[in-house]
Design an enzyme around this catalytic site. Sequence first.
Site, short mmCIF file in Angstrom:
data_model
loop_
_atom_site.label_atom_id
_atom_site.label_comp_id
_atom_site.label_asym_id
_atom_site.label_seq_id
_atom_site.Cartn_x
_atom_site.Cartn_y
_atom_site.Cartn_z
N GLU A 1 -2.84 -4.75 -3.23
CA GLU A 1 -3.29 -5.66 -4.29
C GLU A 1 -3.25 -4.95 -5.65
O GLU A 1 -2.88 -5.54 -6.67
CB GLU A 1 -4.71 -6.16 -4.02
CG GLU A 1 -4.85 -6.92 -2.73
CD GLU A 1 -5.25 -6.02 -1.55
OE1 GLU A 1 -4.78 -4.86 -1.48
OE2 GLU A 1 -6.02 -6.51 -0.71
N GLU B 1 0.22 5.20 0.68
CA GLU B 1 -0.70 6.25 1.10
C GLU B 1 -0.29 7.60 0.53
O GLU B 1 0.82 7.77 0.00
CB GLU B 1 -0.78 6.30 2.62
CG GLU B 1 -1.41 5.05 3.20
CD GLU B 1 -1.56 5.08 4.71
OE1 GLU B 1 -2.26 4.20 5.23
OE2 GLU B 1 -0.96 5.97 5.37
N CYS C 1 -10.66 -3.88 -4.64
CA CYS C 1 -9.61 -4.82 -5.02
C CYS C 1 -10.18 -6.19 -5.38
O CYS C 1 -9.63 -6.88 -6.22
CB CYS C 1 -8.56 -4.92 -3.93
SG CYS C 1 -7.46 -3.48 -3.90
N CYS D 1 -10.14 -5.17 -0.10
CA CYS D 1 -11.31 -4.29 -0.04
C CYS D 1 -12.22 -4.60 -1.23
O CYS D 1 -11.84 -5.35 -2.14
CB CYS D 1 -10.87 -2.83 -0.03
SG CYS D 1 -10.27 -2.22 -1.63
N ASN E 1 0.84 -1.19 0.00
CA ASN E 1 0.00 0.00 0.00
C ASN E 1 0.88 1.24 0.00
O ASN E 1 1.97 1.26 0.57
CB ASN E 1 -1.01 -0.01 1.15
CG ASN E 1 -0.41 -0.09 2.53
OD1 ASN E 1 0.60 -0.73 2.73
ND2 ASN E 1 -1.05 0.56 3.49
N CYS F 1 -3.92 0.58 -2.85
CA CYS F 1 -3.90 -0.68 -2.11
C CYS F 1 -2.76 -1.58 -2.59
O CYS F 1 -2.34 -1.50 -3.76
CB CYS F 1 -5.21 -1.44 -2.30
SG CYS F 1 -6.65 -0.64 -1.57
#
Length: 131
Positions: A53, A42, A88, A85, A40, A51
């Site tokens: 993934e 940010e 994803c 999530c 990830n 993310c």
Amino acid sequence: MDELIAAARGARANAYAPYSAYRVGAAIRADDGSVHIGCNVENAAYPESLCAEAGALAAMVAAGKTRLVAVAICGGTAERPAVPCGGCRQKLSEFAIPDAEVAVVDGEGGGLRRMRLAALLPFGFALGDRQ
Ligand code: ZN
């Protein structure tokens, strides 16, 4: 799957998560056996975060692979390991074989849980659904 989990754990170490401290790593195995990792990333503008993934998927596609057979994700806690999530789950399904496997482990690499992507995204939107 052990190799894939280790790769996800290694990617997690490079996660850029200065705001949430929620570090996640992901590793995808393509149908030729190659492994592609992501973490990830940010951003101060929170919605622009990425993310793990999605990063791993981008690495796989950039390497010229478009079919994934398994994904491992490392993050979260023993009680609540990081699962993909909703966004994803859809992104992964675009490239997944029908019985693609998902393994999640906590941030320490333990607490293994295995599932099928299809169980995480029943009735996912697919190419054949487009008009
Ligand atoms: Zn996600």
